[in-house]
Design an enzyme around this catalytic site. Structure first.
Site, mmCIF file in Angstrom:
data_model
loop_
_atom_site.group_PDB
_atom_site.id
_atom_site.type_symbol
_atom_site.label_atom_id
_atom_site.label_comp_id
_atom_site.label_asym_id
_atom_site.label_seq_id
_atom_site.Cartn_x
_atom_site.Cartn_y
_atom_site.Cartn_z
ATOM 1 C CG LEU A 44 -1.836 -1.190 1.389
ATOM 2 C CD1 LEU A 44 -2.508 -1.155 2.761
ATOM 3 C CD2 LEU A 44 -2.877 -1.206 0.277
ATOM 4 C CB SER A 45 0.337 4.810 -0.733
ATOM 5 O OG SER A 45 -0.755 5.045 0.128
ATOM 6 C CD GLU A 46 3.193 6.462 3.390
ATOM 7 O OE1 GLU A 46 3.939 5.849 4.189
ATOM 8 O OE2 GLU A 46 3.596 7.324 2.594
ATOM 9 C CB THR A 47 2.507 -0.225 6.255
ATOM 10 O OG1 THR A 47 1.983 -0.866 5.081
ATOM 11 C CG2 THR A 47 2.206 -1.092 7.458
#
Length: 264
Positions: A44-47
């Site tokens: 994902l774009s961020e974790t």
């Protein structure tokens, strides 16, 4: 060991819209290599990774490729998880210790309001490759702490943009924001898209931290401190912004999509 991981769609009130982020509330700190591996696995774009401290939660954000200094949607998702999972009472403020200092979140009815640092961009002469990669005529180009911002003539140009990502990847910045005023009659004030191929995110669906730059930019142009931005990605999402001196209040909603167990 087993680790609970929760995926949240941020800056939306419906599943499968807005920007997805994974959230891990850790029982104890983990090393950066492990966190990066998890973020790469989630893709994902961020974790986001949180560890409870005495008066706050340490919060770190990872893209599939790198750790970043600031992320809005994964902070929104993190606050949502802390309240939903009972780490904080619903009326408590969420405090986060991050690479960008102390950030806070509070609930306001169905909305979550993040208190972030403002990032007013400075006008710059853009690298030649930037406008070549975007293939647009720019009204103005600015640079903030992390990102370039390119203003174009109208919303249609923002929505129809098909940048050359391999060229954008060569630009020394976290990301490229392309923005314009909203179409007449729209229920938002400005529109944007965000491209970050250099950090492993070709196009981010809804980028809270980019609005730390967009809020002061459009506040000056539109002569208002309270605005609504729409990020016109395929998933799309609305962000309420309010400029308060050197801070920006980012308002959004969030919804949990799934909760699972990570087996290490």
């Amino acid at each position: 060991m087993e680790q609970t991981i929760i995926q949240v769609d941020a800056f939306t009130d419906r599943p499968f819209k807005g920007n997805p982020a994974a959230v891990c509330v850790l029982a104890e700190p983990r090393d950066a290599q492990w966190m990066q591996q998890v973020a790469t696995e989630m893709n994902l774009s961020e974790t986001a990774f949180l560890v409870q401290q005495e008066d706050s939660f340490q919060l770190r954000w990872f893209t599939p490729e790198v750790e970043v200094e600031l992320c809005g949607h994964a902070t929104l998702a993190s606050a949502h998880v802390l309240w939903q999972e009972g780490y904080l009472s619903p009326d408590s403020e969420a405090r986060f210790s991050t690479l960008s200092g102390i950030l806070t979140a509070r609930r306001n009815t169905e909305w979550i309001e993040l208190n972030f640092p403002a990032d007013p961009p400075q006008a710059v002469t853009p690298p030649v490759i930037l406008l070549e990669a975007l293939n647009v005529q720019a009204i103005a180009v600015g640079k903030g702490k992390f990102d370039y911002v390119v203003e174009v003539e109208n919303e249609q140009q923002v929505r129809e943009l098909t940048p050359k990502l391999t060229q954008l990847q060569e630009i020394p910045a976290r990301g490229i924001i392309v923005t314009s005023r909203a179409n007449p009659g729209a229920d938002y004030d400005f529109v944007s898209r965000f491209f970050g191929p250099s950090v492993g995110v070709n196009e981010d669906p809804v980028t809270g931290s980019a609005h730390c730059l967009l809020a002061p930019y459009w506040s000056q142009k539109l002569q208002r401190n309270t605005l609504i931005g729409y990020q016109a990605s395929k998933r799309g999402g609305l962000i309420r912004v309010q400029l308060q001196g050197d801070r920006v209040i980012l308002g959004g909603q969030a919804v949990t999509v799934f909760k699972g167990t990570l087996f290490e």
